[in-house]
Design a protein around this motif. Structure first.
Motif, PDB file in Angstrom:
ATOM      1  N   PHE A   1      -6.985   8.394  -3.949  1.00  0.00           N
ATOM      2  CA  PHE A   1      -6.315   8.314  -5.247  1.00  0.00           C
ATOM      3  C   PHE A   1      -4.843   8.711  -5.179  1.00  0.00           C
ATOM      4  N   ALA A   2      -4.553   9.943  -4.779  1.00  0.00           N
ATOM      5  CA  ALA A   2      -3.176  10.439  -4.794  1.00  0.00           C
ATOM      6  C   ALA A   2      -2.317   9.734  -3.744  1.00  0.00           C
ATOM      7  N   TYR A   3      -2.883   9.529  -2.575  1.00  0.00           N
ATOM      8  CA  TYR A   3      -2.151   8.854  -1.507  1.00  0.00           C
ATOM      9  C   TYR A   3      -1.764   7.436  -1.923  1.00  0.00           C
ATOM     10  N   SER A   4      -2.710   6.703  -2.494  1.00  0.00           N
ATOM     11  CA  SER A   4      -2.444   5.330  -2.928  1.00  0.00           C
ATOM     12  C   SER A   4      -1.357   5.302  -3.995  1.00  0.00           C
ATOM     13  N   MET A   5      -1.443   6.239  -4.947  1.00  0.00           N
ATOM     14  CA  MET A   5      -0.425   6.340  -5.987  1.00  0.00           C
ATOM     15  C   MET A   5       0.958   6.536  -5.385  1.00  0.00           C
ATOM     16  N   SER A   6       1.040   7.412  -4.402  1.00  0.00           N
ATOM     17  CA  SER A   6       2.348   7.714  -3.805  1.00  0.00           C
ATOM     18  C   SER A   6       2.922   6.520  -3.057  1.00  0.00           C
ATOM     19  N   LYS A   7       2.067   5.779  -2.376  1.00  0.00           N
ATOM     20  CA  LYS A   7       2.558   4.636  -1.611  1.00  0.00           C
ATOM     21  C   LYS A   7       2.921   3.462  -2.518  1.00  0.00           C
ATOM     22  N   ALA A   8       2.256   3.355  -3.668  1.00  0.00           N
ATOM     23  CA  ALA A   8       2.662   2.347  -4.653  1.00  0.00           C
ATOM     24  C   ALA A   8       4.060   2.669  -5.177  1.00  0.00           C
ATOM     25  N   ALA A   9       4.353   3.953  -5.343  1.00  0.00           N
ATOM     26  CA  ALA A   9       5.694   4.359  -5.757  1.00  0.00           C
ATOM     27  C   ALA A   9       6.725   3.993  -4.702  1.00  0.00           C
TER      28      ALA A   9
ATOM     29  N   LEU B  55       6.551   1.539  -2.557  1.00  0.00           N
ATOM     30  CA  LEU B  55       6.732   0.090  -2.589  1.00  0.00           C
ATOM     31  C   LEU B  55       7.674  -0.311  -3.719  1.00  0.00           C
ATOM     32  N   ASN B  56       7.507   0.294  -4.896  1.00  0.00           N
ATOM     33  CA  ASN B  56       8.352  -0.073  -6.027  1.00  0.00           C
ATOM     34  C   ASN B  56       9.763   0.482  -5.898  1.00  0.00           C
ATOM     35  N   MET B  57       9.925   1.638  -5.241  1.00  0.00           N
ATOM     36  CA  MET B  57      11.280   2.103  -4.939  1.00  0.00           C
ATOM     37  C   MET B  57      11.985   1.105  -4.042  1.00  0.00           C
ATOM     38  N   THR B  58      11.239   0.524  -3.108  1.00  0.00           N
ATOM     39  CA  THR B  58      11.799  -0.484  -2.209  1.00  0.00           C
ATOM     40  C   THR B  58      12.375  -1.649  -2.997  1.00  0.00           C
ATOM     41  N   LEU B  59      11.617  -2.139  -3.957  1.00  0.00           N
ATOM     42  CA  LEU B  59      12.056  -3.305  -4.731  1.00  0.00           C
ATOM     43  C   LEU B  59      13.285  -3.000  -5.577  1.00  0.00           C
TER      44      LEU B  59
END
Length: 254
Positions: free
Chosen positions: A149-157, A159-163
């Motif tokens: 849960f927390a790890y996935s949330m952080s990596k989604a962030a 990815l969106n910082m990248t964009l």
């Protein structure tokens, strides 16, 4: 092709695993490598390996979650051509059983740590005419993984910082991309198995390997190869893109 001769590369979390593989490969291709780490002994070993390859490496002990420390470290480095936001931690748990302290730690390192390095690096890249930024995301950013849960949330962030960084600074000759690995055979995996499955480590290792359709985990050097390409002049037309490197996990498991 893929020469980084004279380029200055900053790599966070370069003391082991993927980060060390990136540091040594970029050094082999001519980059001057700055290792950002909290583990001094691990960082020294990476710098030693860089030197053994004929490269030039520098060590900086810095906690990426500490903005003042990051700003001070990046100010010392000054010119940065390549930033690899690789530092991060893993966590196992659901929204129900993840406690607040673990959630906050994930946010501080995996999210704020990336932000801190971007915040410190981008003005320097603009000052010197541009650069390449590469963030380490994960397949967990786009695919639902059990107990992450927390790890996935952080990596989604991440990815969106990248964009958003790619869009905000495209006119400054700054490219920003991310890589989304599946399971990589790193010391973390070995430690996880030893701690949680001491009596059947080999069986569990194979079980984890088989979650990738290709039938194995990636080696850190395979991730480093993609990093090299995306940081080279040959990839200067690429920005705002996430690259799964997952042995078919996302597309072939659906």
């Amino acid at each position: 092709m893929f020469s980084l001769k004279g380029k200055i590369a900053v790599i966070t979390g370069a003391g082991s695993g993927i980060g060390r593989a990136i540091a040594t490969l970029l050094a082999e291709q001519g980059a001057i490598v700055h290792v950002i780490e909290v583990d001094e002994d691990a960082a020294k070993e990476t710098v030693r390996l860089v030197g053994d390859l004929g490269g030039k490496g520098f060590l900086h002990i810095c906690d990426v979650s500490n903005q003042s420390a990051v700003l001070e470290t990046f100010k010392k480095i000054d010119k940065i051509d390549i930033l690899i936001n690789n530092a991060g931690i893993a966590h196992i748990g659901t929204a129900e059983n993840t406690n607040e302290a673990d959630f906050d730690r994930i946010c501080q390192i995996n999210i704020k740590g990336v932000y801190n390095c971007l915040h410190a690096c981008i003005p320097q890249m603009k000052k010197h005419g541009g650069g390449r930024i590469l963030n380490m995301a994960s397949i967990a950013a786009t695919v639902g993984l059990q107990d992450r849960f927390a790890y996935s949330m952080s990596k989604a962030a991440v990815l969106n910082m990248t964009l958003t960084v790619a869009k905000d600074f495209i006119k400054d000759n700054i490219t920003c991309n991310s890589i989304s690995p599946a399971r990589i055979h790193t010391p973390f995996v070995d430690g996880y198995l030893a701690k949680n499955f001491p009596d059947n480590q080999r069986e569990m290792f194979q079980k984890l390997s088989n979650t990738q359709p290709i039938g194995r985990m990636a080696q850190p050097k395979e991730i480093a190869g993609l990093v090299l390409y995306l940081c080279s002049d040959e990839a200067q037309f690429i920005t705002g893109t996430d690259y799964p490197i997952d042995g078919g996990f996302i597309k072939l498991n659906s």
